[in-house]
Write a protein that holds these residues in place. Structure first.
Motif, PDB file in Angstrom:
ATOM      1  N   LYS A 138       7.224  25.936 -10.089  1.00  0.00           N
ATOM      2  CA  LYS A 138       7.976  27.189  -9.982  1.00  0.00           C
ATOM      3  C   LYS A 138       7.468  28.159 -11.052  1.00  0.00           C
ATOM      4  O   LYS A 138       6.894  27.740 -12.059  1.00  0.00           O
ATOM      5  N   PHE A 139       7.735  29.443 -10.822  1.00  0.00           N
ATOM      6  CA  PHE A 139       7.346  30.442 -11.826  1.00  0.00           C
ATOM      7  C   PHE A 139       8.441  31.492 -11.920  1.00  0.00           C
ATOM      8  O   PHE A 139       8.851  32.075 -10.915  1.00  0.00           O
ATOM      9  N   ARG A 140       8.939  31.706 -13.133  1.00  0.00           N
ATOM     10  CA  ARG A 140       9.891  32.786 -13.396  1.00  0.00           C
ATOM     11  C   ARG A 140       9.378  33.568 -14.593  1.00  0.00           C
ATOM     12  O   ARG A 140       9.137  32.995 -15.656  1.00  0.00           O
ATOM     13  N   ASP A 141       9.217  34.861 -14.401  1.00  0.00           N
ATOM     14  CA  ASP A 141       8.601  35.695 -15.428  1.00  0.00           C
ATOM     15  C   ASP A 141       9.636  36.047 -16.497  1.00  0.00           C
ATOM     16  O   ASP A 141      10.148  37.162 -16.565  1.00  0.00           O
ATOM     17  N   GLU A 142       9.937  35.057 -17.338  1.00  0.00           N
ATOM     18  CA  GLU A 142      10.934  35.233 -18.390  1.00  0.00           C
ATOM     19  C   GLU A 142      10.552  36.395 -19.304  1.00  0.00           C
ATOM     20  O   GLU A 142       9.379  36.553 -19.674  1.00  0.00           O
ATOM     21  N   ARG A 143      11.559  37.163 -19.690  1.00  0.00           N
ATOM     22  CA  ARG A 143      11.320  38.274 -20.618  1.00  0.00           C
ATOM     23  C   ARG A 143      10.784  37.750 -21.950  1.00  0.00           C
ATOM     24  O   ARG A 143       9.887  38.341 -22.552  1.00  0.00           O
ATOM     25  N   ARG A 144      11.372  36.644 -22.406  1.00  0.00           N
ATOM     26  CA  ARG A 144      10.987  36.094 -23.705  1.00  0.00           C
ATOM     27  C   ARG A 144      10.853  34.582 -23.609  1.00  0.00           C
ATOM     28  O   ARG A 144      11.775  33.843 -23.926  1.00  0.00           O
ATOM     29  N   PRO A 145       9.710  34.103 -23.112  1.00  0.00           N
ATOM     30  CA  PRO A 145       9.522  32.652 -23.045  1.00  0.00           C
ATOM     31  C   PRO A 145       9.603  32.056 -24.444  1.00  0.00           C
ATOM     32  O   PRO A 145       9.059  32.608 -25.403  1.00  0.00           O
ATOM     33  N   ARG A 146      10.289  30.916 -24.576  1.00  0.00           N
ATOM     34  CA  ARG A 146      10.415  30.298 -25.886  1.00  0.00           C
ATOM     35  C   ARG A 146      10.836  28.838 -25.719  1.00  0.00           C
ATOM     36  O   ARG A 146      11.157  28.392 -24.638  1.00  0.00           O
ATOM     37  N   PHE A 147      10.786  28.129 -26.805  1.00  0.00           N
ATOM     38  CA  PHE A 147      11.261  26.750 -26.887  1.00  0.00           C
ATOM     39  C   PHE A 147      10.426  25.794 -26.039  1.00  0.00           C
ATOM     40  O   PHE A 147      10.940  24.801 -25.519  1.00  0.00           O
ATOM     41  N   GLY A 148       9.137  26.069 -25.879  1.00  0.00           N
ATOM     42  CA  GLY A 148       8.294  25.141 -25.140  1.00  0.00           C
ATOM     43  C   GLY A 148       8.705  25.018 -23.688  1.00  0.00           C
ATOM     44  O   GLY A 148       8.841  26.018 -22.978  1.00  0.00           O
ATOM     45  N   LEU A 149       8.940  23.768 -23.235  1.00  0.00           N
ATOM     46  CA  LEU A 149       9.298  23.540 -21.835  1.00  0.00           C
ATOM     47  C   LEU A 149      10.741  23.915 -21.530  1.00  0.00           C
ATOM     48  O   LEU A 149      11.142  23.940 -20.365  1.00  0.00           O
ATOM     49  N   MET A 150      11.529  24.220 -22.552  1.00  0.00           N
ATOM     50  CA  MET A 150      12.942  24.529 -22.330  1.00  0.00           C
ATOM     51  C   MET A 150      13.122  25.879 -21.649  1.00  0.00           C
ATOM     52  O   MET A 150      14.039  26.065 -20.864  1.00  0.00           O
ATOM     53  N   ARG A 151      12.278  26.837 -21.984  1.00  0.00           N
ATOM     54  CA  ARG A 151      12.372  28.142 -21.336  1.00  0.00           C
ATOM     55  C   ARG A 151      10.963  28.703 -21.145  1.00  0.00           C
ATOM     56  O   ARG A 151      10.587  29.727 -21.706  1.00  0.00           O
ATOM     57  N   GLY A 152      10.185  27.972 -20.354  1.00  0.00           N
ATOM     58  CA  GLY A 152       8.843  28.408 -20.030  1.00  0.00           C
ATOM     59  C   GLY A 152       8.842  29.272 -18.780  1.00  0.00           C
ATOM     60  O   GLY A 152       9.868  29.457 -18.122  1.00  0.00           O
ATOM     61  N   ARG A 153       7.689  29.789 -18.450  1.00  0.00           N
ATOM     62  CA  ARG A 153       7.576  30.601 -17.238  1.00  0.00           C
ATOM     63  C   ARG A 153       7.140  29.745 -16.052  1.00  0.00           C
ATOM     64  O   ARG A 153       7.642  29.917 -14.952  1.00  0.00           O
ATOM     65  N   GLU A 154       6.195  28.848 -16.271  1.00  0.00           N
ATOM     66  CA  GLU A 154       5.806  27.923 -15.202  1.00  0.00           C
ATOM     67  C   GLU A 154       6.412  26.559 -15.506  1.00  0.00           C
ATOM     68  O   GLU A 154       6.342  26.073 -16.630  1.00  0.00           O
ATOM     69  N   PHE A 155       7.013  25.944 -14.481  1.00  0.00           N
ATOM     70  CA  PHE A 155       7.680  24.662 -14.685  1.00  0.00           C
ATOM     71  C   PHE A 155       7.729  23.921 -13.352  1.00  0.00           C
ATOM     72  O   PHE A 155       7.409  24.468 -12.293  1.00  0.00           O
ATOM     73  N   THR A 156       8.150  22.667 -13.422  1.00  0.00           N
ATOM     74  CA  THR A 156       8.301  21.849 -12.218  1.00  0.00           C
ATOM     75  C   THR A 156       9.784  21.614 -11.959  1.00  0.00           C
ATOM     76  O   THR A 156      10.535  21.303 -12.887  1.00  0.00           O
ATOM     77  N   MET A 157      10.186  21.784 -10.711  1.00  0.00           N
ATOM     78  CA  MET A 157      11.585  21.585 -10.347  1.00  0.00           C
ATOM     79  C   MET A 157      11.668  20.790  -9.055  1.00  0.00           C
ATOM     80  O   MET A 157      10.816  20.918  -8.182  1.00  0.00           O
ATOM     81  N   LYS A 158      12.693  19.953  -8.998  1.00  0.00           N
ATOM     82  CA  LYS A 158      13.061  19.342  -7.722  1.00  0.00           C
ATOM     83  C   LYS A 158      14.166  20.198  -7.136  1.00  0.00           C
ATOM     84  O   LYS A 158      15.212  20.389  -7.758  1.00  0.00           O
TER      85      LYS A 158
END
Length: 576
Positions: A138-158
């Protein structure tokens, strides 16, 4: 797995941009590598953990009767336009064009695509219920990506999507998924809590969030220790005071409060409790309203020691999509700068909504809409009209539980899963119907169910770490057991026993790694404590002469001597 054939890349220090514990430890343990803002390469050690998470999720989804498919990352804009989310999602939705100028979305979720699948494939009630899921990027263009995988822009979701013929069927599907999620997080070995939640932008009716409990969590979880009540802060109801509003005992008085703009400062100046003060918050809605004007200014009132709950405020009729007023608007409607605002004597008419607690107050303090002045002794009915009343505030510890079975407590959590009852939110927009027993078309009832696969890693670490590094639950660890031979490249007896035990554990189905790198004991131990392997066996010449090996669990303070020929069975028992 032998360490010499694997890739281990630990660091003594975390990169400067790593902020929270999980981010620092994952970088130091060589599990992720930053490529760009909010975008990471999952290194071999981290990918092993991700695969463990996916395996548990997949097993429990299949057990619950869900059917796996795989939907595309890039999705045509037309589908998103059908539901209106192409515009509503805002800048978080990454939009791209192909060579022909056609619009596409880099998917943050797949409600539109799966609904399109079902509306073309499901014709009859006989094909229902059905639940499709996938594990996808998944990809969400976060305004302020931070905290590593906790609030990234690209991630994996079920994400899973159920389709039913009626609301009763939807509720059954929802319960099945809720139970599956409970099994999943239990198998992860994490302390978690399911809480009632707000549906937010995704739409629909009821929903629950699943949170991993962690002091560093971004979310406040509200629960009653004496009952099953639990909700996130956005959804937790603040009950109205049970006592009747007291009769006025003070006269309305305009009181000088020079330079005192905060409720705390006003209360201190006047020698009154903060609970006697009322906080004024000005918000604006745009668009058509009763008199046809394009803008409506509202004054929201909460007690001085309470905080506005923006989600609750947005549910007040007419307040959907509100924004906070600018200073020029405040001056235009109130004639005073912020800090001295109140419901009495506004320059222009405003719509007043009082929190339930404020509506029960008497002889309270509020701004006088004049710089350096507040009113004291304010009373509803006598000094100002009775206001609209709504639940506007965040609950606080000690508030009565909405189920009437005790008082509320609050703990921190990290959201890692969410289940929604969507109803016909998407099927109506996309005309997804089926034919019932009478041959009549009916709208499909839909649910959706998400788990942040890669986010689980960060959440698990935030719950399980010490000053040495990560402490993985065995079900998620990159390896369940590490064998640490002392002088593997120098001692034939150590090498022989390490190889023998490695083969025995591998044959028993245990996920074991043999550290055959020939590293010094201190380096070897530090690496595996940092990486967080939950079980360690040390093989040394001195112990072998005594017929012993050393076992130490990652949380243990001391090692345990175990007979050489009993170690395999000992580990199997521990892992069981």
């Amino acid at each position: 797995m032998r360490a010499s054939r694997f890739f281990i890349s630990t660091l003594k220090e975390a990169p400067a941009d790593a902020e929270i514990v999980s981010h620092k430890l994952m970088m130091r343990a060589g599990m992720i590598k930053r490529l760009g803002s909010g975008i990471y390469t999952y290194m071999p050690m981290g990918l092993r953990v991700i695969r463990k998470v996916e395996a548990i999720v997949r097993e429990e989804m299949n057990r619950a009767g869900a059917i796996e498919l795989l939907m595309p990352v890039v999705q045509p804009a037309e589908l998103w336009q059908e539901t209106g989310r192409w515009d509503k999602m805002g800048p978080e939705l990454m939009r791209v064009k192909d060579r022909h100028g056609r619009d596409f979305a880099i998917q943050p979720t797949s409600e539109e695509v799966v609904t399109d699948v079902v509306r073309t494939e499901i014709r009859s009630y006989r094909q229902l219920p059905v639940n499709f899921y996938h594990i996808q990027t998944k990809f969400r263009d976060e305004r302020r990506p931070r905290f590593g995988l906790m609030r990234g822009r690209e991630f994996t979701m079920k994400d899973a999507y159920s389709f039913d013929r009626d609301t009763a069927g939807l509720q059954r599907s929802y319960e099945i998924m809720f139970d599956a999620y409970t099994r999943i997080f239990t198998r992860f070995g994490l302390q978690f809590r399911a809480v009632a939640a707000d549906n937010g932008a995704i739409g629909g009716s009821g929903s629950h969030e699943f949170h991993v409990i962690a002091e560093t969590g971004e979310d406040a979880l509200v629960y009653c220790p004496d009952s099953d009540y639990a909700a996130n802060m956005e959804a937790a109801e603040a009950l109205a005071p049970t006592a009747a509003r007291a009769a006025p005992t003070q006269a309305l008085t305009k009181t000088s409060t020079p330079g005192k703009q905060r409720c705390e400062d006003v209360a201190a100046l006047l020698g009154l409790p903060l609970t006697q003060n009322v906080k004024s918050i000005v918000v604006v809605t745009e668009g058509e309203e009763e008199n046809g004007a394009g803008k409506q200014v509202w004054l929201l009132l909460v007690r001085g020691d309470h905080d506005l709950n923006e989600v609750k405020a947005s549910k007040v009729p007419g307040l959907a999509g509100f924004r906070f007023a600018g200073e020029s608007e405040i001056l235009e409607w109130f004639g005073s700068p912020p800090g001295y605002l109140g419901p009495i004597g506004t320059k222009k008419p405003v719509r007043v909504v009082a929190d339930r607690t404020v509506a029960a107050m008497s002889d309270f303090v509020c701004g006088a809409n004049e710089t350096d002045f507040h009113f004291t002794g304010v009373n509803w009915g006598r000094d100002l009209p009775e206001a609209e009343v709504a639940d506007l505030r965040n609950v606080v510890e000690g508030d009565p539980s909405p189920d009437g079975k005790g008082v509320l407590a609050i703990q921190r959590g990290i959201e890692v899963g969410h289940v929604f009852q969507l109803g016909t939110r998407y099927s109506e927009d996309m005309k997804a119907t089926f034919l019932d027993e009478n041959g009549k078309p009916q709208l499909l009832q839909m649910g959706c169910y998400g788990i942040g696969v890669t986010r689980i890693l960060g959440a698990a670490i935030e719950q399980n770490f010490d000053d040495k590094g990560i402490i993985w639950p065995a079900s998620l660890a990159p390896f369940e057991v590490v064998l640490c031979p002392m002088g593997y490249d120098r001692s034939e007896s150590v090498k022989a026993e390490a190889d023998r035990l490695y083969e025995a554990l591998t044959a028993a189905g245990i996920d074991v790694i043999l550290d055959d790198r020939g590293e010094r004991p201190g380096v070897m131990f530090a690496d595996w404590e940092l990486i967080g392997v939950p079980h360690r066996v040390v093989i040394g010449e001195r112990g072998l002469k005594e017929g012993k090996l050393e076992y130490q669990g990652r949380r243990d303070t001391e090692a345990t001597a175990v007979a050489v020929d009993e170690m395999a069975a000992f580990l199997q028992a521990r892992l069981a």
